[in-house]
Structure formats: C-alpha cells, structure tokens
Motif scaffolding. Structure first.
Motif, PDB file in Angstrom:
ATOM      1  N   GLY A  99       0.779  -1.242  -0.045  1.00  0.00           N
ATOM      2  CA  GLY A  99      -0.034   0.023   0.083  1.00  0.00           C
ATOM      3  C   GLY A  99       0.565   1.253   0.058  1.00  0.00           C
ATOM      4  N   GLU A 100       2.054   1.135   0.753  1.00  0.00           N
ATOM      5  CA  GLU A 100       2.893   2.404   0.907  1.00  0.00           C
ATOM      6  C   GLU A 100       3.373   2.764  -0.667  1.00  0.00           C
ATOM      7  OE1 GLU A 100       6.907   4.303   2.768  1.00  0.00           O
ATOM      8  OE2 GLU A 100       5.634   2.625   3.950  1.00  0.00           O
ATOM      9  N   VAL A 101       3.851   1.769  -1.330  1.00  0.00           N
ATOM     10  CA  VAL A 101       4.399   2.043  -2.553  1.00  0.00           C
ATOM     11  C   VAL A 101       3.277   2.429  -3.553  1.00  0.00           C
ATOM     12  CG1 VAL A 101       5.395   0.881  -4.894  1.00  0.00           C
ATOM     13  CG2 VAL A 101       6.116  -0.053  -2.499  1.00  0.00           C
ATOM     14  N   ASN A 102       2.159   2.183  -3.510  1.00  0.00           N
ATOM     15  CA  ASN A 102       1.007   2.452  -4.166  1.00  0.00           C
ATOM     16  C   ASN A 102       0.771   4.261  -4.137  1.00  0.00           C
ATOM     17  OD1 ASN A 102       0.453   0.305  -6.272  1.00  0.00           O
ATOM     18  ND2 ASN A 102      -0.619  -0.540  -4.393  1.00  0.00           N
ATOM     19  N   ALA A 104       2.701   6.126  -2.906  1.00  0.00           N
ATOM     20  CA  ALA A 104       3.822   6.907  -3.539  1.00  0.00           C
ATOM     21  C   ALA A 104       3.439   7.142  -4.784  1.00  0.00           C
ATOM     22  CB  ALA A 104       5.215   6.282  -3.444  1.00  0.00           C
ATOM     23  N   VAL A 105       2.941   6.207  -5.662  1.00  0.00           N
ATOM     24  CA  VAL A 105       2.352   6.416  -6.867  1.00  0.00           C
ATOM     25  C   VAL A 105       1.630   7.578  -6.980  1.00  0.00           C
ATOM     26  CG1 VAL A 105       1.163   5.588  -9.001  1.00  0.00           C
ATOM     27  CG2 VAL A 105       2.934   4.154  -7.534  1.00  0.00           C
ATOM     28  N   SER A 106       0.645   7.421  -6.071  1.00  0.00           N
ATOM     29  CA  SER A 106      -0.650   8.533  -6.006  1.00  0.00           C
ATOM     30  C   SER A 106      -0.133  10.074  -5.594  1.00  0.00           C
ATOM     31  CB  SER A 106      -1.750   8.219  -4.985  1.00  0.00           C
ATOM     32  OG  SER A 106      -2.378   6.921  -5.234  1.00  0.00           O
ATOM     33  N   ILE A 107       1.014  10.069  -4.870  1.00  0.00           N
ATOM     34  CA  ILE A 107       1.635  11.296  -4.593  1.00  0.00           C
ATOM     35  C   ILE A 107       2.151  11.871  -5.739  1.00  0.00           C
ATOM     36  CG2 ILE A 107       3.371  12.364  -3.215  1.00  0.00           C
ATOM     37  CD1 ILE A 107       2.734  10.405  -1.044  1.00  0.00           C
ATOM     38  N   LEU A 108       2.884  11.094  -6.621  1.00  0.00           N
ATOM     39  CA  LEU A 108       3.575  11.542  -7.671  1.00  0.00           C
ATOM     40  C   LEU A 108       2.497  12.054  -8.713  1.00  0.00           C
ATOM     41  CD1 LEU A 108       6.588   9.032  -8.001  1.00  0.00           C
ATOM     42  CD2 LEU A 108       6.642  11.393  -7.525  1.00  0.00           C
ATOM     43  N   LEU A 144      16.389  17.341   1.877  1.00  0.00           N
ATOM     44  CA  LEU A 144      15.244  16.514   2.573  1.00  0.00           C
ATOM     45  C   LEU A 144      16.088  15.495   3.479  1.00  0.00           C
ATOM     46  CD1 LEU A 144      13.176  16.000  -0.566  1.00  0.00           C
ATOM     47  CD2 LEU A 144      13.032  17.823   1.007  1.00  0.00           C
ATOM     48  N   ILE A 145      15.359  15.440   4.779  1.00  0.00           N
ATOM     49  CA  ILE A 145      16.018  14.308   5.664  1.00  0.00           C
ATOM     50  C   ILE A 145      14.731  13.531   6.105  1.00  0.00           C
ATOM     51  CG2 ILE A 145      16.955  13.964   8.077  1.00  0.00           C
ATOM     52  CD1 ILE A 145      18.393  16.759   7.670  1.00  0.00           C
ATOM     53  N   THR A 146      14.971  12.211   5.708  1.00  0.00           N
ATOM     54  CA  THR A 146      13.618  11.440   5.796  1.00  0.00           C
ATOM     55  C   THR A 146      13.686  10.425   6.695  1.00  0.00           C
ATOM     56  OG1 THR A 146      14.350  10.256   3.837  1.00  0.00           O
ATOM     57  CG2 THR A 146      12.793  12.243   3.599  1.00  0.00           C
ATOM     58  N   PRO A 147      12.625   9.831   7.403  1.00  0.00           N
ATOM     59  CA  PRO A 147      12.766   8.853   8.475  1.00  0.00           C
ATOM     60  C   PRO A 147      12.537   7.380   7.823  1.00  0.00           C
ATOM     61  CG  PRO A 147      10.383   9.542   8.163  1.00  0.00           C
ATOM     62  CD  PRO A 147      11.179  10.395   7.076  1.00  0.00           C
ATOM     63  N   TRP A 148      12.687   6.361   8.816  1.00  0.00           N
ATOM     64  CA  TRP A 148      12.617   5.132   8.367  1.00  0.00           C
ATOM     65  C   TRP A 148      11.247   4.518   8.242  1.00  0.00           C
ATOM     66  CZ3 TRP A 148      10.445   2.642  12.344  1.00  0.00           C
ATOM     67  CH2 TRP A 148      10.521   3.133  13.583  1.00  0.00           C
ATOM     68  N   ASN A 149      10.394   4.939   8.932  1.00  0.00           N
ATOM     69  CA  ASN A 149       8.989   4.429   9.073  1.00  0.00           C
ATOM     70  C   ASN A 149       8.106   4.447   8.055  1.00  0.00           C
ATOM     71  OD1 ASN A 149       8.891   7.381   9.850  1.00  0.00           O
ATOM     72  ND2 ASN A 149       6.871   6.670  10.861  1.00  0.00           N
ATOM     73  N   PHE A 150       8.431   5.466   7.111  1.00  0.00           N
ATOM     74  CA  PHE A 150       7.645   5.493   5.509  1.00  0.00           C
ATOM     75  C   PHE A 150       8.595   5.729   4.703  1.00  0.00           C
ATOM     76  CE2 PHE A 150       3.882   5.831   8.657  1.00  0.00           C
ATOM     77  CZ  PHE A 150       2.824   5.111   8.169  1.00  0.00           C
ATOM     78  N   PRO A 151       9.420   4.959   4.442  1.00  0.00           N
ATOM     79  CA  PRO A 151      10.750   4.850   3.809  1.00  0.00           C
ATOM     80  C   PRO A 151      10.376   5.396   2.270  1.00  0.00           C
ATOM     81  CG  PRO A 151      10.421   2.633   3.972  1.00  0.00           C
ATOM     82  CD  PRO A 151       9.244   3.338   4.857  1.00  0.00           C
ATOM     83  N   ILE A 152       9.290   5.133   1.704  1.00  0.00           N
ATOM     84  CA  ILE A 152       9.216   5.648   0.283  1.00  0.00           C
ATOM     85  C   ILE A 152       7.948   6.820   0.385  1.00  0.00           C
ATOM     86  CG2 ILE A 152       7.628   4.969  -1.828  1.00  0.00           C
ATOM     87  CD1 ILE A 152       9.341   2.378  -1.757  1.00  0.00           C
ATOM     88  N   ALA A 153       7.010   6.577   1.033  1.00  0.00           N
ATOM     89  CA  ALA A 153       5.801   7.628   1.048  1.00  0.00           C
ATOM     90  C   ALA A 153       6.566   9.053   1.460  1.00  0.00           C
ATOM     91  CB  ALA A 153       4.764   7.250   1.839  1.00  0.00           C
ATOM     92  N   ALA A 174      16.777   7.828   5.739  1.00  0.00           N
ATOM     93  CA  ALA A 174      17.298   7.310   6.960  1.00  0.00           C
ATOM     94  C   ALA A 174      18.078   6.227   6.743  1.00  0.00           C
ATOM     95  CB  ALA A 174      15.943   6.696   7.635  1.00  0.00           C
ATOM     96  N   ASP A 175      19.133   5.580   7.464  1.00  0.00           N
ATOM     97  CA  ASP A 175      20.167   4.672   7.220  1.00  0.00           C
ATOM     98  C   ASP A 175      19.611   3.149   7.721  1.00  0.00           C
ATOM     99  OD1 ASP A 175      20.468   5.051   9.918  1.00  0.00           O
ATOM    100  OD2 ASP A 175      22.591   5.261  10.142  1.00  0.00           O
ATOM    101  N   LEU A 176      18.486   3.089   8.378  1.00  0.00           N
ATOM    102  CA  LEU A 176      18.078   2.017   8.501  1.00  0.00           C
ATOM    103  C   LEU A 176      17.128   1.455   7.398  1.00  0.00           C
ATOM    104  CD1 LEU A 176      16.475   2.438  12.207  1.00  0.00           C
ATOM    105  CD2 LEU A 176      18.392   0.729  11.338  1.00  0.00           C
ATOM    106  N   THR A 177      16.804   2.311   6.396  1.00  0.00           N
ATOM    107  CA  THR A 177      15.882   1.971   5.321  1.00  0.00           C
ATOM    108  C   THR A 177      16.237   2.642   3.911  1.00  0.00           C
ATOM    109  OG1 THR A 177      14.318   3.758   5.809  1.00  0.00           O
ATOM    110  CG2 THR A 177      13.744   1.572   6.707  1.00  0.00           C
ATOM    111  N   PRO A 178      17.626   2.178   3.312  1.00  0.00           N
ATOM    112  CA  PRO A 178      17.830   2.923   2.242  1.00  0.00           C
ATOM    113  C   PRO A 178      17.659   2.397   1.084  1.00  0.00           C
ATOM    114  CG  PRO A 178      19.774   1.587   3.195  1.00  0.00           C
ATOM    115  CD  PRO A 178      18.588   1.556   4.079  1.00  0.00           C
ATOM    116  N   LYS A 179      17.257   0.992   0.992  1.00  0.00           N
ATOM    117  CA  LYS A 179      16.802   0.254  -0.374  1.00  0.00           C
ATOM    118  C   LYS A 179      15.582   1.052  -0.943  1.00  0.00           C
ATOM    119  CE  LYS A 179      17.186  -3.916  -2.546  1.00  0.00           C
ATOM    120  NZ  LYS A 179      17.418  -5.494  -2.356  1.00  0.00           N
ATOM    121  N   SER A 180      14.424   1.375   0.047  1.00  0.00           N
ATOM    122  CA  SER A 180      13.335   1.972  -0.411  1.00  0.00           C
ATOM    123  C   SER A 180      13.527   3.154  -1.078  1.00  0.00           C
ATOM    124  CB  SER A 180      12.421   2.164   0.799  1.00  0.00           C
ATOM    125  OG  SER A 180      12.121   1.042   1.569  1.00  0.00           O
TER     126      SER A 180
END
Length: 481
Positions: A99-102, A104-108, A144-153, A174-180
């Motif tokens: 759902g989070e990836v979708n 992100a699509v909606s936001i874009l 932009l400095i972003t968190p790990w809990n919503f790593p794409i949105a 966030a260095d805990l969720t870089p791949k997103s």
C-alpha cells in the motif's frame, strides 16, 4: 549487492569507499550494502543541485510534471519488487508495504497534475493603469531528511512538490531503510530526469544531515523525525544559517470512545490505529480514553482482540504486527514497557513472542496497559511501538481535557454517534489532524498533513498547501509606458 549514491545523474561510490550492511529486522538477512558517505559526497551532491537549478526552474510545469508521471509509472510497474524490499527492510506487514508503494504512486500523480493548477492571483490595483498580480518562485536547492517508518511515502511526499514547483533536491534517507529510497532514485533515473535535479546521499544523519543543515547553498530543510533531532536542526538551520525549515515530529495521539459508540467498531479502530506498522507511526494511537459507561466492555473486547493479532513474518499475508525496525528501536519499546509495569497494570502483551522462527527478529507483542496515571511516562512520552495506555473518564469534557493534556498536537480521533459532540470535538481538540469514527493514523495525499504544539513547526506537507513551503510569493506591478 552493493548500492551507490545518486549524484548528478550518476551512481557514484562514496568518497570513503566504506559501506554499511542493510539487515532485515525479521531475521537479519543482508539486503545489500549502502554507502557510509562523508561530507565530500554531500558537497558533490549540493554542487550538482546548484548547477542544475537554473535550467530546471526554466522548464514549464508540464515539462517537470512529465518526469514525475514517468517515475510514478516505473513504481507502479515494479510495485511487487519494491514493496517486498520495503517490507524486508522496514518490517511492516505485506498489505501495508504494498500500500505504501501505491501511495507513493498516487502522490507523484497528484503533483504531476498540479502542473495545470493556478499559481498566483490577479489583484485590483488602485491605479487603473496597473496590472497587479502575484506568482510563485522556487527556493532553489532544498535538503530533505527523511525517516525510516515510511521509507518511500515520506521521501516522495517531500520531493514531489519540491520538484514540481521548480526546486532541485538533495535527499538524505534514514540509514535503516536505504533500499526503499534507492528505488525512488531509480524511478527518476529511468524517467530521464536531468542530471543534478535530484540527488541522494546515503549515510549517517550525524554526518550527512548535519552537513546539509550547515551548507550555505541549501536554501531550505524539510525534516521528519524525532523532536530531539528536529529542534537541533531548527536551531542550527534558522538561527545560525537563515534557512527555511519545515519539521514534522512526534505525537501522543488520543482516541476518545464515548458511551454511545459502536464498541466493536471502536475496538477495530483502536487496534488498527495502535498496532498497524507495529505502532511505528507519528500518527499512531497511543492513548485510548473511554467513557466510564462502556469502559469495562470496551477494555475486555480490546484485550481479546489484541491477543488474536498475529505477530510474525511481515511477508506472510495474515501477519498483523511485524518486527520493530531495529534492535535499538525494539529495546526502547521494551524499556518503556518495563517502566509501564512499574506504574500501571499490564493487561496483555509486554514481551517478545515465543515462536522459534521469530527469535532472530526484533519482535514485541502488542501491549495494553490500564490504571495509568496522568503524569506517568506511559501517558506523556512517545513510545513509537505497539503499546496502548487505557484511561477511564466520566464524560466528554474530561476526555477532551485529558486528550489535550500533552505537549504534542498531531492527530486525534473520536468514536461517537453523537453529531453534536463530534462537532464539538473538532473545535475543542488541539491537533492538526482530526478523525471522527476512524483511526488516528491515515492521511490522503491531496490534503494537508501536519500538527501543532511540539509536533510541528506549523507548515503543512502534502496537498495544495505544500506550495507554501517550497516557493516564495513574488508580487508584480505591471504598468504601460
């Protein structure tokens, strides 16, 4: 696999040549190695963003929108792969990760559509010969400095308005969720975004984030994270460097359940708001304030429902509660639970699950406390985990007074069939986000997001109000010769 920074349209090794393993919070699986960048890498990204700004600014809104739409198409095409990577590195359950990836699509797509919206206004002048109007101009290069809990949105809801309004961007995930965030960079790279318009530097916040706040060529900082770090950023960025700053920070979000509410529905609202994403949301339900007429029946049904929730592998379709994102995060939640055992009554949870297959993960059972005093740490501090503090009150007035008795002011909800009290609640509650008969968590991309008090600096993200942070107004007096 080894991943690289994205700077000036190229994938670049960090100057340090050092990398950090990205490990799954479920079982410790190595998900890849990401750069441990240093200040020199941030300087390269800033230089690229600064160089690309004049040309990017001159593009039409529709031209900029085309890149956002192409990036959205890439995410949509690869939602299964990206969603699974997000789930593996952050730990949120399957439906929430996809759902989070979708989202992100909606936001874009939303901000791509903003390319056709009005930008300013025409204002009647006192002089009949003057054409008086306003427009908006981008700030320049933003950080932009972003968190790990919503790593794409969250990265997307910051960078999408920044880009559509003509800014260039350097992002420190966030260095805990870089791949997103790597997947977001790949989407824009595949979209053919001009070199230098969007840059990503992986690494520690204490190194890259601190350098970003100090760099004179970065004109604004948008940050989502803890209050402690946010206040440090604000002081250093505004007082010492004169930057524009946007902060979204913590919450201690209340759900009020009145005696006329549908108890079963209220329990589901409470469980969803408190335990989805393992409670790792700034909008998660943390305090549940129940009118005394239904307190016992609500409490008992809540406890029974909580015990039914499956804690487990986030990739399993029936998992409701996944792992905490890291050992540090899990240890912090367990520490607060131990504090709670000393100052309140534990009703359920409060320990790690016993299943052998979860032994290598950062798991804690969803937890419910009652008999919590108003000044207890459980009642005052943000826990950022699957923990509920239950309170019994006599009436609506006492419930609202308790709900407002906090330094935070992000989100709040009420369960009631009384329209009059629902309307009063909307007026009385001191938060930026109000929910009536729905979870405290949850926001749509077309409306403003943000809080008050210590939860926010007051500016809003998402929706049309995002333009307020990422642009400045220019007023034009146009006269004939």
């Amino acid at each position: 696999m080894r991943y690289l920074n994205y700077i000036n349209g190229l994938w670049k090794e960090p100057t340090s040549r050092e990398y950090k393993e990205n490990l799954s919070p479920h079982n410790g699986e190595n998900l890849g190695e990401f750069p441990s960048s240093v200040a020199a890498d941030l300087h390269d990204a800033v230089a690229a963003g600064k160089r690309s700004f004049p040309a990017w600014k001159k593009l039409s809104f529709q031209q900029r929108a085309s890149y956002l739409q192409k990036a959205a198409d890439h995410l949509k095409k690869n939602v299964q792969e990206i969603g699974q990577d997000l789930i593996k590195e952050e730990g949120k359950p399957l439906a929430e990760g996809m759902g989070e990836v979708n989202r992100a699509v909606s936001i874009l797509e939303y901000y791509a559509a903003e390319a056709r919206q009005p930008l300013g206004e025409v204002i009647p002048s006192a002089n009949a010969e003057t054409f008086l109007y306003t427009t908006r101009t981008p700030l320049g290069l933003v950080g932009l400095i972003t968190p790990w809990n919503f790593p794409i949105a969250i990265p997307v809801w910051k960078l999408a308005p920044a880009l559509i309004y003509g800014n260039t961007v350097v992002i420190k995930p966030a260095d805990l969720t870089p791949k997103s965030v790597y997947h977001v960079m790949k989407a824009f790279d595949e979209a053919g975004l001009p070199a230098g318009v969007l840059n990503c530097v992986f690494g520690k916040g204490s190194v890259i984030g601190a350098e970003m706040v100090e760099h004179p060529d970065i004109k604004a900082i948008s940050f989502t994270g803890s209050n402690q770090v946010g206040i440090q950023i604000q002081n250093r960025a505004t007082t010492a460097n004169g930057k524009k700053v946007q902060l979204e920070m913590g919450g201690k979000n209340p759900l009020i359940v009145l005696s006329d509410a549908d108890v079963d529905k209220a329990v589901e609202i409470a469980v969803g708001g408190a335990f989805k994403s393992t409670g790792q949301k700034c909008t998660a339900t943390s305090r549940i304030i129940v009118e005394e007429g239904i307190y016992e029946v609500f409490r008992d049904r809540l406890v029974n429902r909580t015990k039914e929730l499956k804690v487990g592998n986030p990739l399993d379709g029936d998992t409701f509660v996944g792992p905490a994102v890291s050992k540090t995060q899990c240890d912090g939640v367990i520490k607060m639970i131990e504090v709670g055992k000393e100052e309140a009554t534990l009703l359920c949870g409060g320990e790690a699950p016993s299943e052998e297959e979860l032994a290598n993960g950062f798991y804690v059972k969803p937890t419910v406390f009652e008999n919590v005093s108003h000044d207890a740490r459980l009642a005052r501090e943000e826990i950022f985990g699957p923990v509920i503090a239950l309170f019994k009150v006599k009436n609506y007035e006492e419930a609202v007074e308790m709900a407002n008795d906090t330094e935070y002011g992000l989100s709040a909800a009420i369960c009631t069939n009384n329209l009059t009290l629902a309307q009063r609640f909307i007026e009385d509650i001191e938060v930026g986000l109000v929910h009536v008969n729905s979870e405290t968590a949850g926001t749509e991309p077309q409306v403003p997001f943000g809080g008050c008090k210590s939860s926010s600096t007051g500016s809003r993200e998402q929706g049309k109000t995002a333009i307020e942070f990422y642009t400045q107004v220019k007023t034009i007096y146009l006269d004939r010769m």
